[in-house]
Design a protein around this motif. Structure first.
Motif, PDB file in Angstrom:
ATOM      1  N   LEU A 134     -88.243 -60.335   8.969  1.00 13.72           N
ATOM      2  CA  LEU A 134     -87.357 -60.242   8.001  1.00 13.72           C
ATOM      3  C   LEU A 134     -86.799 -58.360   8.485  1.00 13.72           C
ATOM      4  N   ILE A 135     -85.634 -58.087   7.793  1.00 11.37           N
ATOM      5  CA  ILE A 135     -84.538 -56.875   7.415  1.00 11.37           C
ATOM      6  C   ILE A 135     -84.185 -56.306   6.016  1.00 11.37           C
ATOM      7  N   ILE A 136     -84.754 -55.048   6.272  1.00 12.04           N
ATOM      8  CA  ILE A 136     -84.759 -54.748   4.724  1.00 12.04           C
ATOM      9  C   ILE A 136     -83.170 -53.816   5.228  1.00 12.04           C
TER      10      ILE A 136
ATOM     11  N   LEU B  75     -85.978 -40.448   3.982  1.00 15.02           N
ATOM     12  CA  LEU B  75     -87.808 -40.921   4.182  1.00 15.02           C
ATOM     13  C   LEU B  75     -88.771 -39.992   3.285  1.00 15.02           C
ATOM     14  N   THR B  76     -88.495 -39.114   3.147  1.00 14.25           N
ATOM     15  CA  THR B  76     -89.278 -38.767   2.345  1.00 14.25           C
ATOM     16  C   THR B  76     -89.425 -39.258   0.621  1.00 14.25           C
TER      17      THR B  76
ATOM     18  N   GLY C 109     -90.233 -48.324  -0.857  1.00 15.35           N
ATOM     19  CA  GLY C 109     -91.632 -47.620  -0.562  1.00 15.35           C
ATOM     20  C   GLY C 109     -92.803 -48.814  -1.254  1.00 15.35           C
ATOM     21  N   ASP C 110     -92.067 -48.988  -2.365  1.00 13.52           N
ATOM     22  CA  ASP C 110     -92.936 -49.843  -3.756  1.00 13.52           C
ATOM     23  C   ASP C 110     -92.734 -51.453  -2.250  1.00 13.52           C
ATOM     24  N   PHE C 111     -91.460 -52.068  -2.717  1.00 11.38           N
ATOM     25  CA  PHE C 111     -91.721 -52.658  -1.354  1.00 11.38           C
ATOM     26  C   PHE C 111     -92.340 -53.197  -0.677  1.00 11.38           C
TER      27      PHE C 111
ATOM     28  N   LYS D  40     -94.758 -42.851  -0.409  1.00 11.47           N
ATOM     29  CA  LYS D  40     -95.291 -43.940  -1.367  1.00 11.47           C
ATOM     30  C   LYS D  40     -95.584 -44.930  -1.311  1.00 11.47           C
ATOM     31  N   PHE D  41     -96.008 -44.798  -0.375  1.00 11.99           N
ATOM     32  CA  PHE D  41     -97.228 -45.971   0.776  1.00 11.99           C
ATOM     33  C   PHE D  41     -98.724 -46.025   0.296  1.00 11.99           C
TER      34      PHE D  41
END
Length: 197
Positions: free
Chosen positions: A150-152, A23-24, A184-186, A29-30
């Motif tokens: 959507l599943i990541i 999570l860190t 995070g970037d996604f 990054k959000f």
């Protein structure tokens, strides 16, 4: 063939062993302008305090809150399930807490959050499964997928504990398997542009 765009209203994250590191890597990054609310179940000891909330509220650009019963979901806010309570999303998009029996030996249970959120948000929900040493979250991910969400899944090669992401990959038709450092970037791109398919 025309490209369709899908936008989303909320994100749910399930994580267990190795969760603090994972999570860190993601939450700070959000982007500041991210509007999607994020609800998180992190498996923790039943008498844990609010360390996760305090830690991430310091690190993140967004408000980080521990869920209280009947709390409304607000945009751009990160919510953590409190220790020893299941977290559910109600049909009216409020959050509720339950002390019902453990699911997959866990309370809070990822499945409980994911399944209730899937019913509330249907095809406008993103589910993310991260590192963990059990199979909690597999049934919930299947429910999200069935209702069009959507599943990541974190690439197991980048997970401290591979069992949880591998279980979802095995049993659910996931949309993306991503290395931890790209999730995070996604999510930022998803928030800005929606999802093309």
């Amino acid at each position: 063939m025309a490209v369709s765009k899908q936008s989303y209203d909320a994100i749910v994250i399930g994580v267990s062993a190795g969760g603090l590191v994972a999570l860190t890597e993601i939450l700070p990054k959000f982007d500041k302008d991210m509007t999607l609310p994020v609800m998180i179940v992190q498996h923790q000891h039943h008498d844990s305090d609010d360390f996760l909330v305090r830690y991430f509220d310091h690190l993140c650009r967004h408000s980080v809150r521990e869920v209280e019963d009947k709390m409304p979901v607000e945009s751009g806010t990160i919510y953590f399930a409190p220790a020893n309570y299941h977290l559910l999303v109600e049909p009216d998009k409020t959050l509720s807490l339950s002390t019902e029996a453990r699911v997959n030996y866990s309370r809070p249970s990822i499945d409980v959050l994911f399944e209730s959120a899937a019913d509330a948000y249907t095809d406008r929900l993103v589910g993310i499964i991260l590192t963990g040493a059990n199979s909690d979250g597999t049934h919930g991910a299947a429910r999200i997928k069935k209702l069009g969400g959507l599943i990541i899944v974190q690439d197991p090669e980048t997970a401290e504990a591979q069992a949880m992401p591998m279980s979802v990959i095995k049993h659910v038709q996931v949309d993306h398997i991503l290395p931890l450092n790209t999730i995070g970037d996604f999510i930022n791109r998803l928030n800005q542009e929606g999802y093309s398919f």
